[in-house]
Enzyme design. Structure first.
Site, PDB file in Angstrom:
ATOM      1  CD  GLU A 116      -2.871  -1.203   2.362  1.00 29.28           C
ATOM      2  OE1 GLU A 116      -3.872  -1.934   2.287  1.00 29.28           O
ATOM      3  OE2 GLU A 116      -2.608  -0.491   3.351  1.00 29.28           O
ATOM      4  CG  HIS A 239      -9.203   6.547   2.804  1.00 29.29           C
ATOM      5  ND1 HIS A 239      -9.321   6.384   1.435  1.00 29.29           N
ATOM      6  CD2 HIS A 239      -8.583   5.437   3.257  1.00 29.29           C
ATOM      7  CE1 HIS A 239      -8.800   5.227   1.090  1.00 29.29           C
ATOM      8  NE2 HIS A 239      -8.345   4.626   2.175  1.00 29.29           N
ATOM      9  NE  ARG A 285      -4.569   5.379   3.837  1.00 34.37           N
ATOM     10  CZ  ARG A 285      -5.125   4.555   4.711  1.00 34.37           C
ATOM     11  NH1 ARG A 285      -5.458   4.998   5.901  1.00 34.37           N
ATOM     12  NH2 ARG A 285      -5.342   3.296   4.405  1.00 34.37           N
ATOM     13  CG  HIS A 346      -9.792   6.761   6.853  1.00 30.50           C
ATOM     14  ND1 HIS A 346     -10.820   5.839   6.748  1.00 30.50           N
ATOM     15  CD2 HIS A 346      -8.631   6.032   6.886  1.00 30.50           C
ATOM     16  CE1 HIS A 346     -10.322   4.618   6.714  1.00 30.50           C
ATOM     17  NE2 HIS A 346      -9.001   4.700   6.798  1.00 30.50           N
ATOM     18  NE  ARG A 381      -4.391   5.051   9.972  1.00 27.54           N
ATOM     19  CZ  ARG A 381      -4.771   4.156   9.056  1.00 27.54           C
ATOM     20  NH1 ARG A 381      -4.091   3.037   8.902  1.00 27.54           N
ATOM     21  NH2 ARG A 381      -5.830   4.383   8.296  1.00 27.54           N
TER      22      ARG A 381
END
Length: 532
Positions: A116, A239, A285, A346, A381
């Protein structure tokens, strides 16, 4: 009179963190788990991507640590990061022992690992594209079957009861909680030797969120009122890719879709992420969300597009069965066309300050999972580190509790006193304040901020809090009022924290201080005196 219930451990929340703690303690302790609604509802249920862990010979602990530091824009606590990563494999082994059905490779018995955004290796172990559901279902099944774990659904925690609040001498310690039994409309008293806050984050302060309705910052607000510090509340992760659909509300499209080749497109079909970062769609992100926000505002469009239709349909259906089916339900075929996506609140990277055992500033009070600030995430994060943090710190908290033999004390807790309040005949005030708060947080304290916007937000939250406090003092509590009260506290903490940071870093971007400072540290707020 209030009903009084006695347990050794009271856990608020039944997500990955709360369930892990309960299962680790249940052999020797009587455990109560309180949930606002059904015991299955929570953010864990909706987590799609997986759990980050060092499981491959091609990967290293140092690499995972460095990726986490990089994604957190050098604001993470390296000791906490290394502690978490070093305990990642044993945490996955524990989940496998619990029976979590992680996806295996075709043709052999090993587990499939995906990659990811922000990760330098394939290290995301997953259960297809519904990892959170698999973990939640497995842990709930095990917890329900255990005779020492007792579930109390439809309970809305009001506050942590501490010795300081009740006037006892000595150090401040948690001795229980007050909770609203929503079915009976009565406040109950839960006595406990220890209390654990595992009730998720606070993304519901924003108008658009990928989180379930339970994410109203209850644990953070209760800990603040109990006398705990909070940290890094300005870092709220948006997100980048939630399905844009009136019917879908905000259905999250996993990071893994981009990890497996998904492309972000403008309405004319052109890619744009490489204009913002050399990693393109695999950038962290915060960068992706800000890029989408920029393009939406620049072009005046309501969404951008996410396209993975160039991949083989069987590949898409095998790797993303849940996302594929949900998109079909809303009229989009992931295998044939781009789908509309927008950013949405998110994840709360900040929270209640804890040590490596999940212990807060108040004795006997723990905070684990998204409710806590461990130092792992820094200013942003890294994808799939959240579920890992839940398992690692829940098990650390359990070890701390199991090895601590110091006396807990025996303290009386009075009944909940509602003798001086009446039933509300103006619930419209709650509804109005609720919508106002979430709207101005989205407009003024969202993806892009300014000093002027933050000042406007501070004026509004001060007025709202005074109205809410007056309402709370004069009327019987309800779930909506309690959530509004907590959202207001958390919003104020976010605004204060954002106002203190005079730079742009990670998830906090301000037009007044667009550059990153050479040296920076976490934002820690101290309740002095604690809010009551």
């Amino acid at each position: 009179m209030s009903q009084h219930l006695h347990h050794e451990i009271v856990i608020i929340g039944a997500g990955a963190a709360g369930l892990t703690l309960a299962l680790e303690l249940a052999a020797t302790h009587q455990v109560a788990i309180l949930t606002k609604g059904d015991i299955t509802e929570g953010s864990t249920l909706y987590a799609q991507g997986g759990v980050a862990a060092v499981l491959s010979d091609k990967d290293t602990i140092d690499s995972h640590v460095q990726d986490t530091i990089s994604a957190g824009v050098e604001l993470g606590d390296e000791q906490a990061i290394r502690f978490t990563v070093e305990h990642s494999k044993e945490s996955i082994d524990w989940l496998i022992e619990q029976g979590v059905p992680f996806t295996r490779q075709n043709g052999d018995d090993s587990y499939h690992l995906t990659r990811e955004g922000g990760h330098s290796h394939r290290r995301i172990i997953h259960a297809a594209d519904a990892t959170g559901l698999a973990i939640s279902n497995t842990l709930i099944k095990n917890a329900v079957a255990h005779p020492n774990i007792h579930f109390y659904p439809d309970r809305m925690a009001i506050d942590v009861v501490t010795t300081k609040k009740l006037g006892y001498s000595g150090e401040n310690r948690a001795i229980g909680i007050y909770a609203l039994n929503q079915a009976k409309d009565q406040v109950e008293v839960f006595h406990a030797q220890r209390v654990a806050l595992a009730c998720g984050g606070s993304s519901k302060v924003y108008l658009y969120t990928s989180n379930p309705d339970t994410a109203s910052g209850d644990g953070i607000a209760m800990a603040w009122r109990a006398g705990c510090r909070v940290g890094n509340m300005e870092f709220n992760q948006f997100h980048p890719t939630c399905l844009y659909s009136a019917k879908a509300k905000t259905f999250l499209i996993s990071e893994a879709v981009r990890g497996e080749g998904g492309r972000l497109l403008l309405p004319d079909g052109s890619r744009f992420m490489f204009n913002f970062d050399d990693r393109g769609e695999l950038a962290p992100r915060d960068i992706v969300a800000r890029a989408i926000d920029h393009e939406m505002k620049r072009l005046g469009i309501k969404h951008v597009l996410l396209d993975i239709s160039h991949k083989d349909p069987e590949f898409i259906q095998e790797h993303f069965p849940t996302i594929h089916q949900r998109c079909l339900n809303y009229g989009y075929d992931l295998t044939k066309e781009p789908i509309p996506v927008v950013p949405a609140a998110h994840y709360t990277c900040g929270g209640v300050v804890v040590d490596q055992n999940g212990a807060t500033d108040v004795d006997n009070l723990y905070a684990i999972g998204e409710t806590s600030y461990t130092g792992l995430h820094g200013a942003n994060r890294l994808a799939s580190n959240s579920l890992l943090e839940c398992i690692v710190y829940a098990r650390a908290a359990a070890r701390d509790i199991l090895t601590d033999t110091s006396p807990r004390g025996d303290f009386a807790i009075p009944d909940w006193d509602d003798s001086k309040v009446t039933n509300s005949d103006e619930d419209v005030v709650i509804t109005h304040n609720w919508h106002e708060l979430r709207r101005f947080m989205w407009d003024y304290v969202g993806i892009v901020r300014t000093n002027k916007r933050l000042l406007r937000a501070k004026h509004r939250i001060d007025l709202l809090q005074s109205e809410i406090d007056e309402f709370y003092s004069n009327y019987k509590v309800s779930a909506d009022l309690l959530e509004l009260r907590n959202l207001a506290v958390v919003s104020d903490l976010i605004i204060q924290s954002a106002s203190l940071r005079k730079e742009s870093r990670g998830l906090h971007f301000t037009l007044d201080y667009p550059e990153k400072l050479a040296q920076s540290g976490p934002t820690i707020l101290h309740p002095n005196p604690p809010i009551t």
